[in-house]
Design a protein around this motif. Structure first.
Motif, PDB file in Angstrom:
ATOM      1  N   PHE A   1      20.487  60.831   6.005  1.00 54.87           N
ATOM      2  CA  PHE A   1      20.081  60.177   7.003  1.00 54.87           C
ATOM      3  C   PHE A   1      20.601  60.619   8.407  1.00 54.87           C
ATOM      4  O   PHE A   1      20.704  59.732   9.434  1.00 54.87           O
ATOM      5  CB  PHE A   1      20.453  58.536   6.971  1.00 54.87           C
ATOM      6  CG  PHE A   1      19.449  58.004   5.703  1.00 54.87           C
ATOM      7  CD1 PHE A   1      18.152  57.842   5.804  1.00 54.87           C
ATOM      8  CD2 PHE A   1      20.141  57.717   4.592  1.00 54.87           C
ATOM      9  CE1 PHE A   1      17.326  57.188   4.829  1.00 54.87           C
ATOM     10  CE2 PHE A   1      19.339  57.071   3.578  1.00 54.87           C
ATOM     11  CZ  PHE A   1      17.971  57.062   3.610  1.00 54.87           C
ATOM     12  N   LYS A   2      21.452  61.698   8.736  1.00 55.87           N
ATOM     13  CA  LYS A   2      22.170  61.950   9.557  1.00 55.87           C
ATOM     14  C   LYS A   2      21.220  62.086  10.965  1.00 55.87           C
ATOM     15  O   LYS A   2      21.553  61.301  11.991  1.00 55.87           O
ATOM     16  CB  LYS A   2      22.847  63.256   9.594  1.00 55.87           C
ATOM     17  CG  LYS A   2      23.721  63.696  10.561  1.00 55.87           C
ATOM     18  CD  LYS A   2      24.375  64.954  10.393  1.00 55.87           C
ATOM     19  CE  LYS A   2      25.077  65.436  11.691  1.00 55.87           C
ATOM     20  NZ  LYS A   2      25.773  66.662  11.690  1.00 55.87           N
ATOM     21  N   ASP A   3      20.029  62.533  11.056  1.00 56.70           N
ATOM     22  CA  ASP A   3      18.959  62.438  12.032  1.00 56.70           C
ATOM     23  C   ASP A   3      18.625  61.117  12.438  1.00 56.70           C
ATOM     24  O   ASP A   3      18.418  60.880  13.642  1.00 56.70           O
ATOM     25  CB  ASP A   3      18.124  63.508  11.902  1.00 56.70           C
ATOM     26  CG  ASP A   3      18.494  65.175  11.820  1.00 56.70           C
ATOM     27  OD1 ASP A   3      19.698  65.508  12.317  1.00 56.70           O
ATOM     28  OD2 ASP A   3      17.807  65.748  11.168  1.00 56.70           O
ATOM     29  N   LYS A   4      18.274  60.535  11.281  1.00 58.69           N
ATOM     30  CA  LYS A   4      17.650  59.211  11.501  1.00 58.69           C
ATOM     31  C   LYS A   4      18.943  58.330  12.047  1.00 58.69           C
ATOM     32  O   LYS A   4      18.401  57.332  12.997  1.00 58.69           O
ATOM     33  CB  LYS A   4      17.389  58.631  10.159  1.00 58.69           C
ATOM     34  CG  LYS A   4      16.504  57.423  10.232  1.00 58.69           C
ATOM     35  CD  LYS A   4      15.353  57.340  11.205  1.00 58.69           C
ATOM     36  CE  LYS A   4      14.331  57.839  10.514  1.00 58.69           C
ATOM     37  NZ  LYS A   4      12.792  57.823  11.433  1.00 58.69           N
ATOM     38  N   ILE A   5      20.134  58.507  11.727  1.00 57.64           N
ATOM     39  CA  ILE A   5      21.049  57.478  12.211  1.00 57.64           C
ATOM     40  C   ILE A   5      21.113  57.821  13.767  1.00 57.64           C
ATOM     41  O   ILE A   5      21.211  56.980  14.612  1.00 57.64           O
ATOM     42  CB  ILE A   5      22.559  57.834  11.713  1.00 57.64           C
ATOM     43  CG1 ILE A   5      22.577  57.394  10.332  1.00 57.64           C
ATOM     44  CG2 ILE A   5      23.632  57.264  12.430  1.00 57.64           C
ATOM     45  CD1 ILE A   5      23.700  58.077   9.282  1.00 57.64           C
TER      46      ILE A   5
ATOM     47  N   ALA B   1      19.728  49.846   4.368  1.00 58.00           N
ATOM     48  CA  ALA B   1      18.348  49.271   4.372  1.00 58.00           C
ATOM     49  C   ALA B   1      17.549  49.294   5.423  1.00 58.00           C
ATOM     50  O   ALA B   1      16.214  49.592   5.706  1.00 58.00           O
ATOM     51  CB  ALA B   1      18.652  47.712   4.013  1.00 58.00           C
ATOM     52  N   ILE B   2      18.090  49.433   6.627  1.00 61.05           N
ATOM     53  CA  ILE B   2      17.336  49.951   7.896  1.00 61.05           C
ATOM     54  C   ILE B   2      16.875  51.287   7.908  1.00 61.05           C
ATOM     55  O   ILE B   2      15.589  51.528   8.456  1.00 61.05           O
ATOM     56  CB  ILE B   2      18.117  49.478   9.223  1.00 61.05           C
ATOM     57  CG1 ILE B   2      18.431  47.998   9.400  1.00 61.05           C
ATOM     58  CG2 ILE B   2      17.466  49.931  10.604  1.00 61.05           C
ATOM     59  CD1 ILE B   2      19.725  47.621  10.500  1.00 61.05           C
ATOM     60  N   LEU B   3      17.842  52.116   7.602  1.00 65.97           N
ATOM     61  CA  LEU B   3      17.580  53.474   7.453  1.00 65.97           C
ATOM     62  C   LEU B   3      16.588  53.812   6.567  1.00 65.97           C
ATOM     63  O   LEU B   3      15.352  54.678   6.718  1.00 65.97           O
ATOM     64  CB  LEU B   3      18.771  54.390   7.140  1.00 65.97           C
ATOM     65  CG  LEU B   3      20.036  54.299   8.306  1.00 65.97           C
ATOM     66  CD1 LEU B   3      21.083  54.875   7.730  1.00 65.97           C
ATOM     67  CD2 LEU B   3      19.253  55.413   9.319  1.00 65.97           C
ATOM     68  N   LYS B   4      16.466  53.220   5.414  1.00 70.11           N
ATOM     69  CA  LYS B   4      15.499  53.440   4.498  1.00 70.11           C
ATOM     70  C   LYS B   4      14.159  52.896   4.738  1.00 70.11           C
ATOM     71  O   LYS B   4      13.057  53.417   4.420  1.00 70.11           O
ATOM     72  CB  LYS B   4      15.926  52.677   2.950  1.00 70.11           C
ATOM     73  CG  LYS B   4      16.735  53.161   2.122  1.00 70.11           C
ATOM     74  CD  LYS B   4      16.945  52.629   0.997  1.00 70.11           C
ATOM     75  CE  LYS B   4      15.717  52.407   0.272  1.00 70.11           C
ATOM     76  NZ  LYS B   4      15.966  51.728  -1.244  1.00 70.11           N
ATOM     77  N   SER B   5      14.028  51.960   5.600  1.00 65.21           N
ATOM     78  CA  SER B   5      12.699  51.226   6.063  1.00 65.21           C
ATOM     79  C   SER B   5      12.366  51.841   7.238  1.00 65.21           C
ATOM     80  O   SER B   5      10.933  51.739   7.603  1.00 65.21           O
ATOM     81  CB  SER B   5      12.667  49.573   6.087  1.00 65.21           C
ATOM     82  OG  SER B   5      13.643  49.577   7.480  1.00 65.21           O
ATOM     83  N   ALA B   6      13.099  52.535   7.750  1.00 65.03           N
ATOM     84  CA  ALA B   6      12.520  53.516   9.269  1.00 65.03           C
ATOM     85  C   ALA B   6      11.776  54.749   9.115  1.00 65.03           C
ATOM     86  O   ALA B   6      12.026  55.106   8.115  1.00 65.03           O
ATOM     87  CB  ALA B   6      13.871  53.739  10.038  1.00 65.03           C
TER      88      ALA B   6
END
Length: 79
Positions: A15-19, A74-79
């Motif tokens: 999730f590096k980019d999404k973070i 949880a936020i990363l998974k749902s984004a």
């Protein structure tokens, strides 16, 4: 003694980019991320012996860090 850092990018490399994206766009995520980072830093300082505290306090910080990580995940998974 080697103290392992628990940066979110290291813990969740997929999730590096999404973070990075969410830190820039989502104020709630950014606040939780900052809280996580600050807790991780405090845990490391205690484990390195820079600060002295009780084991119970250190355990409570680690539990808080884990709880924040779960929220961020949880936020990363749902984004």
């Amino acid at each position: 003694m080697h103290i392992e850092r628990h940066s979110l990018a290291k813990e969740l490399p997929e999730f590096k980019d999404k973070i990075h994206e969410l830190k820039m766009k989502d104020r709630h995520f950014a606040r939780l991320f900052d809280d996580y980072h600050n807790l991780d830093h405090e845990v490391i300082r205690i484990e390195e012996g820079v600060e002295n505290t009780s084991d119970e306090y250190l355990d409570s910080l680690k539990k808080q860090r884990l709880h924040l990580k779960d929220q961020l995940y949880a936020i990363l998974k749902s984004a």
